[in-house]
Design a protein around this motif. Structure first.
Motif, PDB file in Angstrom:
ATOM      1  N   TRP A 179       1.718   5.482 -14.640  1.00 23.09           N
ATOM      2  CA  TRP A 179       2.794   5.571 -13.344  1.00 23.09           C
ATOM      3  C   TRP A 179       1.678   5.452 -12.197  1.00 23.09           C
ATOM      4  O   TRP A 179       0.920   6.196 -12.370  1.00 23.09           O
ATOM      5  N   ASP A 180       1.233   4.418 -11.310  1.00 20.62           N
ATOM      6  CA  ASP A 180       0.575   4.413 -10.384  1.00 20.62           C
ATOM      7  C   ASP A 180       1.166   4.525  -8.951  1.00 20.62           C
ATOM      8  O   ASP A 180       2.142   4.293  -8.754  1.00 20.62           O
ATOM      9  N   ALA A 181       0.935   6.287  -8.246  1.00 19.50           N
ATOM     10  CA  ALA A 181       1.711   6.500  -7.654  1.00 19.50           C
ATOM     11  C   ALA A 181       1.509   5.525  -6.431  1.00 19.50           C
ATOM     12  O   ALA A 181       2.961   5.585  -5.102  1.00 19.50           O
ATOM     13  N   ASP A 182       0.758   5.031  -6.061  1.00 24.91           N
ATOM     14  CA  ASP A 182       0.116   4.955  -4.266  1.00 24.91           C
ATOM     15  C   ASP A 182      -0.345   3.478  -4.656  1.00 24.91           C
ATOM     16  O   ASP A 182      -0.912   2.658  -4.191  1.00 24.91           O
ATOM     17  N   SER A 210       0.640  -0.975   0.048  1.00 22.31           N
ATOM     18  CA  SER A 210       0.086   0.280   0.006  1.00 22.31           C
ATOM     19  C   SER A 210       1.025   1.360  -0.127  1.00 22.31           C
ATOM     20  O   SER A 210       1.681   0.838   0.717  1.00 22.31           O
ATOM     21  N   GLY A 211       0.290   2.583  -0.591  1.00 20.00           N
ATOM     22  CA  GLY A 211       1.412   3.773  -1.027  1.00 20.00           C
ATOM     23  C   GLY A 211       2.904   3.268  -1.909  1.00 20.00           C
ATOM     24  O   GLY A 211       3.341   4.274  -2.039  1.00 20.00           O
ATOM     25  N   ILE A 212       2.775   2.265  -2.448  1.00 25.78           N
ATOM     26  CA  ILE A 212       4.146   1.969  -3.120  1.00 25.78           C
ATOM     27  C   ILE A 212       4.040   2.071  -4.491  1.00 25.78           C
ATOM     28  O   ILE A 212       2.724   1.660  -5.200  1.00 25.78           O
ATOM     29  N   GLY A 213       4.432   3.230  -5.224  1.00 22.95           N
ATOM     30  CA  GLY A 213       4.109   3.288  -6.772  1.00 22.95           C
ATOM     31  C   GLY A 213       4.985   2.320  -7.222  1.00 22.95           C
ATOM     32  O   GLY A 213       5.637   1.335  -7.233  1.00 22.95           O
ATOM     33  N   HIS A 214       4.094   2.375  -8.880  1.00 27.81           N
ATOM     34  CA  HIS A 214       4.637   0.943  -9.392  1.00 27.81           C
ATOM     35  C   HIS A 214       4.484   1.576 -11.327  1.00 27.81           C
ATOM     36  O   HIS A 214       3.208   2.563 -11.161  1.00 27.81           O
ATOM     37  N   GLN A 215       5.042   0.907 -12.086  1.00 30.24           N
ATOM     38  CA  GLN A 215       5.081   1.577 -13.585  1.00 30.24           C
ATOM     39  C   GLN A 215       4.585   0.617 -14.205  1.00 30.24           C
ATOM     40  O   GLN A 215       5.210  -0.755 -14.331  1.00 30.24           O
ATOM     41  N   TRP A 216       4.196   0.855 -15.239  1.00 34.72           N
ATOM     42  CA  TRP A 216       3.010  -0.046 -15.911  1.00 34.72           C
ATOM     43  C   TRP A 216       3.071   0.578 -17.425  1.00 34.72           C
ATOM     44  O   TRP A 216       3.536   1.974 -17.814  1.00 34.72           O
ATOM     45  N   SER A 217       2.701  -0.694 -18.319  1.00 28.27           N
ATOM     46  CA  SER A 217       3.154   0.266 -20.048  1.00 28.27           C
ATOM     47  C   SER A 217       2.652  -0.526 -20.784  1.00 28.27           C
ATOM     48  O   SER A 217       2.825  -2.096 -20.769  1.00 28.27           O
ATOM     49  N   TYR A 218       1.503   0.108 -21.502  1.00 28.01           N
ATOM     50  CA  TYR A 218       0.991  -0.498 -22.419  1.00 28.01           C
ATOM     51  C   TYR A 218       1.123  -1.101 -23.968  1.00 28.01           C
ATOM     52  O   TYR A 218       1.805  -0.282 -24.648  1.00 28.01           O
ATOM     53  N   LEU A 219       0.848  -2.395 -24.130  1.00 23.68           N
ATOM     54  CA  LEU A 219       1.602  -2.524 -25.175  1.00 23.68           C
ATOM     55  C   LEU A 219       1.725  -2.010 -26.574  1.00 23.68           C
ATOM     56  O   LEU A 219       2.766  -1.730 -27.492  1.00 23.68           O
ATOM     57  N   PRO A 220       0.345  -1.728 -26.740  1.00 23.68           N
ATOM     58  CA  PRO A 220       1.089  -1.137 -28.545  1.00 23.68           C
ATOM     59  C   PRO A 220       1.008   0.282 -27.937  1.00 23.68           C
ATOM     60  O   PRO A 220       1.547   1.183 -29.345  1.00 23.68           O
ATOM     61  N   ASP A 221       1.557   0.761 -26.952  1.00 24.22           N
ATOM     62  CA  ASP A 221       2.308   1.905 -27.273  1.00 24.22           C
ATOM     63  C   ASP A 221       3.901   1.944 -26.705  1.00 24.22           C
ATOM     64  O   ASP A 221       3.705   2.357 -27.960  1.00 24.22           O
ATOM     65  N   VAL A 222       3.789   0.865 -26.552  1.00 23.05           N
ATOM     66  CA  VAL A 222       5.580   0.769 -26.213  1.00 23.05           C
ATOM     67  C   VAL A 222       5.980  -0.016 -28.098  1.00 23.05           C
ATOM     68  O   VAL A 222       6.873   0.407 -28.749  1.00 23.05           O
ATOM     69  N   ALA A 223       5.056  -0.839 -29.004  1.00 21.77           N
ATOM     70  CA  ALA A 223       5.096  -1.284 -30.054  1.00 21.77           C
ATOM     71  C   ALA A 223       5.497  -0.047 -31.385  1.00 21.77           C
ATOM     72  O   ALA A 223       6.261  -0.238 -32.107  1.00 21.77           O
ATOM     73  N   ARG A 224       4.331   1.032 -30.577  1.00 18.17           N
ATOM     74  CA  ARG A 224       4.573   2.617 -31.489  1.00 18.17           C
ATOM     75  C   ARG A 224       5.993   3.082 -30.948  1.00 18.17           C
ATOM     76  O   ARG A 224       6.237   3.319 -32.345  1.00 18.17           O
ATOM     77  N   THR A 225       6.309   3.447 -30.189  1.00 23.17           N
ATOM     78  CA  THR A 225       7.065   3.654 -29.378  1.00 23.17           C
ATOM     79  C   THR A 225       8.243   3.039 -30.412  1.00 23.17           C
ATOM     80  O   THR A 225       9.565   3.677 -31.154  1.00 23.17           O
TER      81      THR A 225
END
Length: 330
Positions: free
Chosen positions: A231-234, A193-208
């Motif tokens: 970014w999921d801050a909490d 609880s309260g710990i941030g976590h980073q996510w990446s949407y596959l179509p966005d990664v592929a587009r990049t």
């Protein structure tokens, strides 16, 4: 450097590999995909040429890569099995083929390369001192790619957070938070609880990746970029998006529960996948975020799909938005 618009994708049936193959095809590339069990001769399906072969077979990779200007190395052993025996030989085969063709190698990067001394904000030049076995293998992969880039083939690494997307695969979203193919009654969240976590949407990664490849003549011989993703801050933002989407589509709002790490601990001696998942627990116990300043400076922006839209497409593609059956009294 080869300048054809032909690309070989290794791992084209996986989450990121399939998305990159599709987007490259849509961008006008001639896409080849190496797959075990494909037809004995090259066969076209959905605009992609499928070639029978194994990424562990150097000759098969070399033959499939003939005339290619890009090789996307998105192949991984299924279920984390036999990583030490398979991962580096597969990469060496890609390097050999790219060297022969003068091709650019594209690698989807991970945060496994970094240990706690590099947290919490990761830049491309942050020290890579991993805390896990798999992290050490990922570091060795990038060392071999950097050495190869000094001999001929260019290398592009795009590093992102935990993947999620319409194609289920070996990721926390489809194997932890929800279960592919099943209605969502509970969101099992692995983080503190309260710990941030980073996510990446596959179509966005592929587009990049596609947009960077369009500008690959301007890249350094060994180029690395980080994506900011979502970014999921909490630790509540992703769960909240899943609950909103499911409630709107099915009329049933899921509850959020803690992921059963204790169960993974009990089962780890018997299941390799569970052992590997447990080894990565530290990434859920501390915030790990990536700095995308270099990417934004190069492209002008980062491809980014709004979170609820990305979550809905992911759950739809994973067949998780069916309305749960109503219990009928006997």
């Amino acid at each position: 450097m080869a300048r054809s618009n032909t690309v070989l994708v290794l791992g084209a049936t996986g989450g990121i590999g399939s998305e990159v193959a599709r987007q490259l095809r849509d961008a006008g590339w001639q896409v080849r995909a190496l797959k075990r069990g494909a037809a004995d001769t090259a066969a076209q399906k959905d605009g992609i040429t499928w070639i029978s072969g194994d990424a562990m077979d150097r000759h098969a990779v070399a033959e499939a890569a003939k005339g290619c200007s890009v090789i996307v190395h998105a192949v991984n052993p299924p279920g984390y099995r036999r990583w030490p025996q398979l991962v580096l030989p597969m990469l060496d085969n890609t390097i050999a083929a790219a060297t022969a063709e003068g091709a650019t190698i594209v690698l989807p990067g991970t945060v496994y390369n970094y240990g706690p001394d590099a947290f919490a904000l990761l830049a491309e030049d942050s020290p890579q001192r991993p805390a896990t076995r798999k992290g050490a293998i990922r570091v060795e992969m990038e060392k071999r790619l950097e050495a190869a880039s000094r001999r001929g083939p260019r290398v592009l690494i795009v590093r992102a957070g935990d993947f999620f997307g319409p194609k289920a695969g070996n990721n926390w979203f489809s194997q932890g938070l929800v279960k592919a193919g099943k209605p969502v009654g509970t969101v099992s969240y692995p983080g503190r609880s309260g710990i941030g976590h980073q996510w990446s949407y596959l179509p966005d990664v592929a587009r990049t990746m596609v947009e960077l490849l369009e500008r690959r003549d301007r890249l350094e011989a060994f180029a690395s970029f980080h994506m900011a993703g979502h970014w999921d801050a909490d630790g509540t933002r992703m769960s909240g998006a899943i609950r909103r989407v499911v409630a709107r589509r099915t009329g049933v709002e899921p509850r959020v529960a803690a992921f059963p790490w204790w169960l993974l601990t009990l089962a780890s001696p018997f299941f390799m996948t569970f052992r590997e998942m447990r080894e990565m627990r530290y990434l859920w116990q501390t915030p790990v975020r990536m700095d995308n300043a270099r990417l934004v400076a190069f492209l002008g922006r980062e491809p980014h799909t709004p979170l609820d839209e990305a979550v809905e497409a992911s759950l739809e593609g994973m067949a998780c938005l069916r309305t749960p059956p109503v219990a009928v009294p006997a």
